[in-house]
Design a protein around this motif. Structure first.
Motif: not given
Length: 457
Positions: A40-51
């Motif tokens: 993801v780029r700055k300012g975009e919403k993520a479709d996937l978050c991996l923590i």
């Protein structure tokens, strides 16, 4: 396995904890990118978050919970995966956090892609039927240490210059304060041949420096009956890689043979990170550490004898159960007299299920903070004296890509951080070994300023 629906998806990756976690996250990112998922780029919403989580202290657990809640809040429609040590130890707790879709323990993260595809498909079906979103949640983890057996290979640099090569995972030591064996399982490793192959691939990709990572890398060979020194010798033959660093090595596993080999090695740097934890023999016994002060001092002095300019980082824990004031003073003066470079100071944290909880003497939070303060001050004095001794010398620096608005920096062979003046920095210096003359400290004494001696044309 149909991964077509991943094409064009945007992913946000967040890593907490050690270099091993960063290495694994970089590998997850590379794998997903190969299947069409872009960072993801700055300012975009993520479709996937991996923590990728850590659980070395209660503070680490708290940071993990905060991070999960924050990323769910900022990316309300994203598919959220939580993995790592905290996910292994507190899988049920994480599964109850609203917005989490997939929890993967240490054994299960090796099959992250297939589990992700199935869980995301299940969520899509349930969303279409407007059912309870918690019905789709999947949590996978092994109940017992002995059941954590998989090894997830990892040799990646993510968005950094240096590669991290995972050479080992798990730990057999069961120190009284530590949860790592419960979170990562027993010690295991791949073959030397496979690690050489991964390193050769990194060299082909333009990599010049590799950091060897793991939980207890000196224990390498438990699975394959090879040895760590043989691994070091094999990696040293890969000419494309100019530098190796050993991330952390237990004192009892840092053999004299290894120290002597590194002193004359082609590519292994004069840079060691050796955990002490306590400079009191009494406390070391309470911790179930496998060495005493005398052995530790021998290793440090031998390194300095063979490599006088070597950088030596040391982990030290303060305020553990049983550490009375006189034991801390022993530790302080022991470290004060040793030729180490930097102290990584950690206040002891109570960890559920550890045998340290049965030790009766408990140190107050106030005393932990004061002991940490004293050791951190000692560390600053030692590190600044080490840096100061190199002012005016010539050195070879591997420069790294700098963050926006930050000075370009890199490290010498013996891990002195070097910064360039903005007018000297050039993007083509990234991942280049360049000769410099070391100047005075920067504004906050975190690095030495450098003058380029042989600019890249």
């Amino acid at each position: 396995m149909d991964t077509s629906f991943l094409q064009g998806k945007k992913a946000l990756y967040y890593t907490l904890g050690c270099k091993l976690n960063f290495s694994e996250t970089a590998t997850f990112s590379k794998m997903l990118r190969q299947n069409g998922v872009e960072p993801v780029r700055k300012g975009e919403k993520a479709d996937l978050c991996l923590i990728n989580t850590c659980s070395v202290t209660e503070v680490a657990d708290h940071k993990c919970r905060q991070t999960i809640h924050k990323l769910v809040r900022e990316n309300p429609d994203a598919f959220v995966i939580v993995t790592g040590c905290y996910a292994q130890l507190q899988s049920y707790e994480i599964s109850q956090i609203e917005g989490v879709d997939l929890v993967l323990g240490s054994n299960e993260k090796s099959s992250l892609l297939s589990r992700l595809l199935q869980a995301w498909k299940d969520r899509s079906v349930l969303d279409a039927k407007d059912q309870n979103p918690k019905e789709h949640l999947h949590a996978y983890y092994s109940q017992k240490t002995k059941d954590i057996k998989t090894f997830q290979p990892s040799c990646s640099r993510g968005n950094r210059t240096r590669y991290w090569l995972k050479v080992q995972d798990g730990c057999n030591y069961f120190c009284t304060y530590c949860t790592i064996p419960y979170a990562r399982g027993f010690s295991r490793n791949p073959s030397i041949a496979s690690l050489v192959s991964q390193s050769e691939q990194a060299a082909q990709e333009g990599g010049k420096e590799i950091v060897l990572t793991g939980c207890n890398i000196g224990d390498f060979g438990e699975t394959t009956h090879e040895s760590f020194i043989d691994l070091v010798k094999a990696l040293d033959q890969i000419e494309g890689i100019k530098r190796y660093r050993i991330s952390s090595l237990e004192p009892d596993l840092c053999s004299d043979e290894l120290i002597s080999y590194c002193a004359t090695s082609r590519a292994f740097m004069p840079h060691f990170h050796i955990p002490l934890q306590s400079g009191s023999d009494h406390v070391l016994k309470l911790m179930h550490r496998r060495y005493d002060r005398a052995l530790f001092a021998h290793k440090i002095n031998l390194i300095k004898e063979r490599m006088p300019d070597s950088f030596i980082g040391v982990d030290v824990m303060v305020g553990c159960r049983g550490e009375k004031p006189e034991h801390f003073e022993e530790c302080y003066h022991f470290l004060e007299d040793l030729p180490v470079t930097k102290l990584h100071v950690f206040p002891y944290s109570e960890r559920p299920g550890t045998s340290a909880l049965s030790i009766p003497y408990k140190v107050s939070e106030k005393d932990k903070k004061e002991r940490s303060r004293r050791l951190l001050e000692l560390s600053d004095r030692k590190e600044q004296a080490f840096y100061a001794a190199h002012i005016g010398k010539d050195a070879e620096v591997l420069f790294e890509k700098s963050g926006k608005g930050k000075p370009m920096h890199g490290y010498t062979k013996n891990y002195i951080r070097v910064e360039l003046l903005p007018q000297q920095a050039r993007k083509e210096y990234d991942n280049e070994l360049i000769h410099v003359r070391l100047g005075d400290f920067n504004h906050d004494k975190s690095a030495l300023m450098a003058e380029i001696l042989d600019p890249v044309e």
